[in-house]
Enzyme design. Structure first.
Site, PDB file in Angstrom:
ATOM      1  N   ARG A   1      82.878  62.875   9.010  1.00  0.00           N
ATOM      2  CA  ARG A   1      83.550  61.600   8.725  1.00  0.00           C
ATOM      3  C   ARG A   1      83.696  61.334   7.225  1.00  0.00           C
ATOM      4  NH1 ARG A   1      81.031  56.014  11.093  1.00  0.00           N
ATOM      5  NH2 ARG A   1      79.255  56.443   9.749  1.00  0.00           N
TER       6      ARG A   1
ATOM      7  N   ARG B   1      79.788  58.957   3.204  1.00  0.00           N
ATOM      8  CA  ARG B   1      78.516  58.233   3.119  1.00  0.00           C
ATOM      9  C   ARG B   1      77.346  59.198   2.942  1.00  0.00           C
ATOM     10  NH1 ARG B   1      78.439  53.818   7.909  1.00  0.00           N
ATOM     11  NH2 ARG B   1      76.270  54.456   7.915  1.00  0.00           N
TER      12      ARG B   1
ATOM     13  N   LYS C   1      82.146  51.476  16.206  1.00  0.00           N
ATOM     14  CA  LYS C   1      82.043  50.015  16.105  1.00  0.00           C
ATOM     15  C   LYS C   1      82.937  49.457  15.000  1.00  0.00           C
ATOM     16  CE  LYS C   1      77.548  50.038  15.271  1.00  0.00           C
ATOM     17  NZ  LYS C   1      77.170  51.450  15.310  1.00  0.00           N
TER      18      LYS C   1
ATOM     19  N   ARG D   1      68.678  58.058  12.421  1.00  0.00           N
ATOM     20  CA  ARG D   1      69.455  56.870  12.826  1.00  0.00           C
ATOM     21  C   ARG D   1      69.521  56.772  14.345  1.00  0.00           C
ATOM     22  NH1 ARG D   1      74.640  58.184   9.400  1.00  0.00           N
ATOM     23  NH2 ARG D   1      75.581  56.275  10.212  1.00  0.00           N
TER      24      ARG D   1
ATOM     25  N   ARG E   1      70.273  44.595  15.327  1.00  0.00           N
ATOM     26  CA  ARG E   1      69.823  45.948  15.659  1.00  0.00           C
ATOM     27  C   ARG E   1      68.402  45.951  16.180  1.00  0.00           C
ATOM     28  NH1 ARG E   1      73.662  48.677  11.759  1.00  0.00           N
ATOM     29  NH2 ARG E   1      73.625  50.897  12.184  1.00  0.00           N
TER      30      ARG E   1
HETATM   31  P1  AMP Z   1      75.991  51.114   9.460  1.00  0.00           P
HETATM   32  O1  AMP Z   1      76.985  51.033   8.350  1.00  0.00           O
HETATM   33  O2  AMP Z   1      76.096  49.983  10.431  1.00  0.00           O
HETATM   34  O3  AMP Z   1      75.976  52.465  10.133  1.00  0.00           O
HETATM   35  O4  AMP Z   1      74.549  50.950   8.791  1.00  0.00           O
HETATM   36  C1  AMP Z   1      74.092  51.873   7.823  1.00  0.00           C
HETATM   37  C2  AMP Z   1      72.598  51.669   7.572  1.00  0.00           C
HETATM   38  O5  AMP Z   1      72.371  50.340   7.065  1.00  0.00           O
HETATM   39  C3  AMP Z   1      71.683  51.770   8.791  1.00  0.00           C
HETATM   40  O6  AMP Z   1      71.345  53.121   9.095  1.00  0.00           O
HETATM   41  C4  AMP Z   1      70.485  50.957   8.322  1.00  0.00           C
HETATM   42  O7  AMP Z   1      69.715  51.684   7.373  1.00  0.00           O
HETATM   43  C5  AMP Z   1      71.143  49.816   7.558  1.00  0.00           C
HETATM   44  N1  AMP Z   1      71.467  48.673   8.438  1.00  0.00           N
HETATM   45  C6  AMP Z   1      72.722  48.198   8.739  1.00  0.00           C
HETATM   46  N2  AMP Z   1      72.646  47.135   9.552  1.00  0.00           N
HETATM   47  C7  AMP Z   1      71.322  46.936   9.788  1.00  0.00           C
HETATM   48  C8  AMP Z   1      70.595  46.007  10.576  1.00  0.00           C
HETATM   49  N3  AMP Z   1      71.226  45.065  11.294  1.00  0.00           N
HETATM   50  N4  AMP Z   1      69.233  46.100  10.575  1.00  0.00           N
HETATM   51  C9  AMP Z   1      68.591  47.026   9.847  1.00  0.00           C
HETATM   52  N5  AMP Z   1      69.213  47.947   9.101  1.00  0.00           N
HETATM   53  C10 AMP Z   1      70.565  47.911   9.050  1.00  0.00           C
END
Ligand code: AMP
Length: 214
Positions: free
Chosen positions: A126, A160, A13, A171, A87
């Protein structure tokens, strides 16, 4: 034009969102990036967010909706790319309301389809450039022997904390239980489009451009 990217962790994404920023001049809003920023401040809220994010659980709707609300009010743009938001069904409803207030709406939702097992390898290998966010991979896109980012020249690379197999399993469960229902939500609105997230980056990018320009 307002676009949502939907897909499991590691589906690509962020990579595709950054390409659309360049192609269409949109502003990328990544709730994951915003939440990671909030952690670096070392405040109580930052610590709380870290304790939820690191094991791979979803942060509460209230927190992420307020982050998006604040950005939408303070950013002038011709359109946004929502990367990792919404989400949950609750977040999707809140986004509809927020966009309505700004007299706009979602143009298209791009679902990036990937096989879960392919994600384990993608995520655990990654790493990214700490300066510009360019994404690399230990076997499929390594930076060795130079370790200099090919995009911006930085030597600061990072991995990360939640990119490990155990957090990834959580996740993926969170995605399947809470986020996947959004596919039907947007299908019913007639704005869902799916692309094969296992294709090459450029192939996916042109499939997305074709959808958006039609
Ligand atoms: P990402 O960078 O999009 O993979 O997000 C990393 C982490 O941030 C996720 O595993 C969640 O813990 C948190 N997170 C990011 N976006 C959201 C969202 N829209 N709702 C809830 N948690 C989020």
């Amino acid at each position: 034009m307002n676009i949502i990217f939907l897909g499991a962790p590691g589906a690509g994404k962020g990579t595709q969102a950054r390409k659309l920023v360049a192609d269409f001049g949109l502003v990328q809003l990544s709730t994951g990036d915003m939440l990671r920023e909030s952690q670096s401040s070392n405040t109580e809220i930052g610590k709380k967010v870290a304790s939820i994010m690191n094991p791979g659980e979803l942060v509460s709707d209230d927190i992420v909706i307020s982050l998006i609300k604040e950005r939408l009010s303070n950013t002038h743009a011709t359109g946004f790319i929502f990367d990792g938001f919404p989400r949950t069904i609750g977040q999707a409803g809140a986004l509809d309301t927020l966009l309505d207030v700004h007299d706009t709406s979602i143009t298209a939702v791009i679902e990036m389809k990937v096989d879960n097992e392919a994600l384990v390898d993608r995520i655990t290998g990654r790493y990214t450039c700490a300066e510009c966010g360019e994404v690399y991979h230990e076997s499929s896109r390594p930076l060795l022997p130079t370790s200099v980012c090919i995009k911006c020249g930085s030597v600061k690379l990072k991995k990360r904390i939640d990119d490990n197999e155990e957090s990834l399993r959580t996740r993926l469960d969170e995605y399947n239980n809470k986020t996947a229902p959004l596919i039907e939500y947007y299908l019913n609105k007639g704005i869902l489009y799916s692309v094969d997230g296992l294709e090459e980056i450029e192939v996916i990018n042109s499939a997305i451009n074709k959808i958006l320009l039609k």
